[in-house]
Design a protein around this motif. Structure first.
Motif, PDB file in Angstrom:
ATOM      1  N   ALA A 159       0.643  -1.282  -0.047  1.00  0.00           N
ATOM      2  CA  ALA A 159       0.095   0.058  -0.107  1.00  0.00           C
ATOM      3  C   ALA A 159       1.031   1.370   0.119  1.00  0.00           C
ATOM      4  CB  ALA A 159      -1.051  -0.049   1.342  1.00  0.00           C
ATOM      5  N   GLU A 160       1.860   1.337   0.732  1.00  0.00           N
ATOM      6  CA  GLU A 160       2.652   2.558   0.965  1.00  0.00           C
ATOM      7  C   GLU A 160       3.419   2.712  -0.216  1.00  0.00           C
ATOM      8  OE1 GLU A 160       2.764   4.879   3.256  1.00  0.00           O
ATOM      9  OE2 GLU A 160       1.290   3.698   4.361  1.00  0.00           O
ATOM     10  N   ARG A 161       3.998   1.744  -0.991  1.00  0.00           N
ATOM     11  CA  ARG A 161       4.824   1.730  -2.383  1.00  0.00           C
ATOM     12  C   ARG A 161       3.635   2.305  -3.184  1.00  0.00           C
ATOM     13  NH1 ARG A 161       7.800  -3.330  -3.932  1.00  0.00           N
ATOM     14  NH2 ARG A 161       7.439  -4.154  -1.930  1.00  0.00           N
ATOM     15  N   ARG A 162       2.612   1.890  -3.525  1.00  0.00           N
ATOM     16  CA  ARG A 162       1.550   2.167  -4.383  1.00  0.00           C
ATOM     17  C   ARG A 162       1.206   3.548  -4.160  1.00  0.00           C
ATOM     18  NH1 ARG A 162      -3.389  -1.883  -4.378  1.00  0.00           N
ATOM     19  NH2 ARG A 162      -1.679  -3.277  -5.253  1.00  0.00           N
ATOM     20  N   LYS A 163       0.974   4.086  -2.858  1.00  0.00           N
ATOM     21  CA  LYS A 163       0.762   5.637  -2.695  1.00  0.00           C
ATOM     22  C   LYS A 163       1.594   6.497  -3.059  1.00  0.00           C
ATOM     23  CE  LYS A 163      -0.343   5.505   1.743  1.00  0.00           C
ATOM     24  NZ  LYS A 163      -0.990   5.610   2.832  1.00  0.00           N
ATOM     25  N   LYS A 164       3.029   5.945  -2.985  1.00  0.00           N
ATOM     26  CA  LYS A 164       4.346   6.782  -3.393  1.00  0.00           C
ATOM     27  C   LYS A 164       4.258   6.970  -4.948  1.00  0.00           C
ATOM     28  CE  LYS A 164       9.137   7.178  -2.970  1.00  0.00           C
ATOM     29  NZ  LYS A 164       9.425   7.577  -4.217  1.00  0.00           N
ATOM     30  N   ALA A 165       4.096   5.638  -5.654  1.00  0.00           N
ATOM     31  CA  ALA A 165       3.905   5.790  -7.028  1.00  0.00           C
ATOM     32  C   ALA A 165       2.969   6.653  -7.457  1.00  0.00           C
ATOM     33  CB  ALA A 165       3.761   4.192  -7.382  1.00  0.00           C
ATOM     34  N   TYR A 166       1.711   6.667  -7.128  1.00  0.00           N
ATOM     35  CA  TYR A 166       0.601   7.651  -7.593  1.00  0.00           C
ATOM     36  C   TYR A 166       1.164   8.780  -7.214  1.00  0.00           C
ATOM     37  CZ  TYR A 166      -3.011   4.350  -8.591  1.00  0.00           C
ATOM     38  OH  TYR A 166      -3.711   3.275  -9.239  1.00  0.00           O
ATOM     39  N   ALA A 167       1.543   9.393  -5.799  1.00  0.00           N
ATOM     40  CA  ALA A 167       2.114  10.613  -5.824  1.00  0.00           C
ATOM     41  C   ALA A 167       3.177  10.913  -6.902  1.00  0.00           C
ATOM     42  CB  ALA A 167       2.631  10.680  -4.274  1.00  0.00           C
ATOM     43  N   ASP A 168       4.171  10.208  -7.031  1.00  0.00           N
ATOM     44  CA  ASP A 168       5.429  10.353  -8.145  1.00  0.00           C
ATOM     45  C   ASP A 168       4.462  10.947  -9.284  1.00  0.00           C
ATOM     46  OD1 ASP A 168       6.882  10.310  -6.083  1.00  0.00           O
ATOM     47  OD2 ASP A 168       7.588   8.197  -6.555  1.00  0.00           O
ATOM     48  N   PHE A 169       3.499  10.074  -9.960  1.00  0.00           N
ATOM     49  CA  PHE A 169       2.959  10.059 -11.085  1.00  0.00           C
ATOM     50  C   PHE A 169       2.374  11.508 -11.160  1.00  0.00           C
ATOM     51  CE2 PHE A 169      -0.586   9.762 -13.894  1.00  0.00           C
ATOM     52  CZ  PHE A 169       0.089   9.499 -15.121  1.00  0.00           C
ATOM     53  N   TYR A 170       1.390  11.930 -10.253  1.00  0.00           N
ATOM     54  CA  TYR A 170       0.727  13.098 -10.318  1.00  0.00           C
ATOM     55  C   TYR A 170       1.571  14.351 -10.034  1.00  0.00           C
ATOM     56  CZ  TYR A 170      -3.498  10.468 -11.339  1.00  0.00           C
ATOM     57  OH  TYR A 170      -4.400   9.856 -11.903  1.00  0.00           O
ATOM     58  N   ARG A 171       2.625  14.178  -9.548  1.00  0.00           N
ATOM     59  CA  ARG A 171       3.385  15.307  -9.192  1.00  0.00           C
ATOM     60  C   ARG A 171       3.869  16.191 -10.440  1.00  0.00           C
ATOM     61  NH1 ARG A 171       7.358  13.003  -6.258  1.00  0.00           N
ATOM     62  NH2 ARG A 171       6.098  13.444  -4.299  1.00  0.00           N
ATOM     63  N   ASN A 172       4.053  15.363 -11.598  1.00  0.00           N
ATOM     64  CA  ASN A 172       4.527  16.034 -12.730  1.00  0.00           C
ATOM     65  C   ASN A 172       3.557  15.658 -13.844  1.00  0.00           C
ATOM     66  OD1 ASN A 172       7.118  16.519 -11.796  1.00  0.00           O
ATOM     67  ND2 ASN A 172       8.008  14.609 -11.919  1.00  0.00           N
ATOM     68  N   TYR A 173       2.386  15.217 -13.545  1.00  0.00           N
ATOM     69  CA  TYR A 173       1.096  15.157 -14.666  1.00  0.00           C
ATOM     70  C   TYR A 173       0.566  16.334 -15.184  1.00  0.00           C
ATOM     71  CZ  TYR A 173      -2.945  13.220 -16.609  1.00  0.00           C
ATOM     72  OH  TYR A 173      -3.663  12.570 -17.503  1.00  0.00           O
ATOM     73  N   ASP A 174       0.550  16.534 -16.347  1.00  0.00           N
ATOM     74  CA  ASP A 174      -0.048  17.666 -17.022  1.00  0.00           C
ATOM     75  C   ASP A 174      -1.086  17.051 -17.685  1.00  0.00           C
ATOM     76  OD1 ASP A 174      -0.773  20.140 -18.175  1.00  0.00           O
ATOM     77  OD2 ASP A 174       0.899  20.138 -19.727  1.00  0.00           O
ATOM     78  N   SER A 175      -2.442  17.581 -17.233  1.00  0.00           N
ATOM     79  CA  SER A 175      -3.484  16.879 -17.734  1.00  0.00           C
ATOM     80  C   SER A 175      -3.940  17.420 -19.437  1.00  0.00           C
ATOM     81  CB  SER A 175      -4.882  16.945 -17.047  1.00  0.00           C
ATOM     82  OG  SER A 175      -4.998  18.323 -16.663  1.00  0.00           O
ATOM     83  N   MET A 176      -3.445  18.720 -19.621  1.00  0.00           N
ATOM     84  CA  MET A 176      -3.691  19.150 -20.583  1.00  0.00           C
ATOM     85  C   MET A 176      -3.094  18.751 -21.882  1.00  0.00           C
ATOM     86  SD  MET A 176      -6.611  20.977 -20.539  1.00  0.00           S
ATOM     87  CE  MET A 176      -6.474  21.903 -22.128  1.00  0.00           C
ATOM     88  N   LYS A 177      -1.616  18.390 -21.618  1.00  0.00           N
ATOM     89  CA  LYS A 177      -0.871  18.007 -22.425  1.00  0.00           C
ATOM     90  C   LYS A 177      -1.155  16.568 -22.998  1.00  0.00           C
ATOM     91  CE  LYS A 177       4.017  16.230 -22.947  1.00  0.00           C
ATOM     92  NZ  LYS A 177       5.261  16.264 -21.847  1.00  0.00           N
ATOM     93  N   ASP A 178      -1.824  15.780 -22.009  1.00  0.00           N
ATOM     94  CA  ASP A 178      -2.425  14.433 -22.176  1.00  0.00           C
ATOM     95  C   ASP A 178      -3.374  14.493 -23.085  1.00  0.00           C
ATOM     96  OD1 ASP A 178      -1.888  11.782 -21.732  1.00  0.00           O
ATOM     97  OD2 ASP A 178      -3.076  11.591 -20.199  1.00  0.00           O
ATOM     98  N   PHE A 179      -4.505  15.399 -22.750  1.00  0.00           N
ATOM     99  CA  PHE A 179      -5.435  15.660 -23.773  1.00  0.00           C
ATOM    100  C   PHE A 179      -5.370  15.986 -24.917  1.00  0.00           C
ATOM    101  CE2 PHE A 179      -8.506  18.671 -25.182  1.00  0.00           C
ATOM    102  CZ  PHE A 179      -9.620  17.780 -25.320  1.00  0.00           C
ATOM    103  N   GLU A 180      -4.120  17.004 -25.347  1.00  0.00           N
ATOM    104  CA  GLU A 180      -3.967  17.368 -26.418  1.00  0.00           C
ATOM    105  C   GLU A 180      -3.323  16.065 -27.322  1.00  0.00           C
ATOM    106  OE1 GLU A 180      -4.324  19.961 -28.309  1.00  0.00           O
ATOM    107  OE2 GLU A 180      -5.358  20.887 -26.512  1.00  0.00           O
ATOM    108  N   GLU A 181      -2.304  15.502 -26.477  1.00  0.00           N
ATOM    109  CA  GLU A 181      -1.733  14.110 -27.441  1.00  0.00           C
ATOM    110  C   GLU A 181      -2.971  13.310 -27.729  1.00  0.00           C
ATOM    111  OE1 GLU A 181       0.973  12.437 -24.804  1.00  0.00           O
ATOM    112  OE2 GLU A 181       2.417  14.038 -24.784  1.00  0.00           O
ATOM    113  N   MET A 182      -3.903  13.035 -26.935  1.00  0.00           N
ATOM    114  CA  MET A 182      -5.026  11.817 -27.367  1.00  0.00           C
ATOM    115  C   MET A 182      -5.902  12.398 -28.295  1.00  0.00           C
ATOM    116  SD  MET A 182      -6.123  10.194 -23.826  1.00  0.00           S
ATOM    117  CE  MET A 182      -6.184  11.635 -22.748  1.00  0.00           C
TER     118      MET A 182
END
Length: 61
Positions: A28-51
């Motif tokens: 659980a703690e590793r999973r929470k850290k992985a999600y936190a690391d992913f969303y720390r640098n996640y840009d939803s508008m960039k992802d939307f534009e690519e899709m």
């Protein structure tokens, strides 16, 4: 009329707590850290534009 209380679980109690602790810290703690690391640098508008450019969305041009 008296109702008897159920006996407490004594066998395997420590093993059950150990398994729960392993899951909390090992999974659980590793999973929470992985999600936190992913969303720390996640840009939803960039992802939307690519899709959108890939043609995934039919209503967005």
């Amino acid at each position: 009329m008296s109702s008897a209380l159920a006996k407490p679980q004594m066998r395997g109690l420590l093993r059950g707590y150990g398994a729960a602790a392993f899951y909390k810290f090992g999974v659980a703690e590793r999973r929470k850290k992985a999600y936190a690391d992913f969303y720390r640098n996640y840009d939803s508008m960039k992802d939307f534009e690519e899709m959108r450019k890939a043609g995934i969305f039919q209503s967005a041009k």
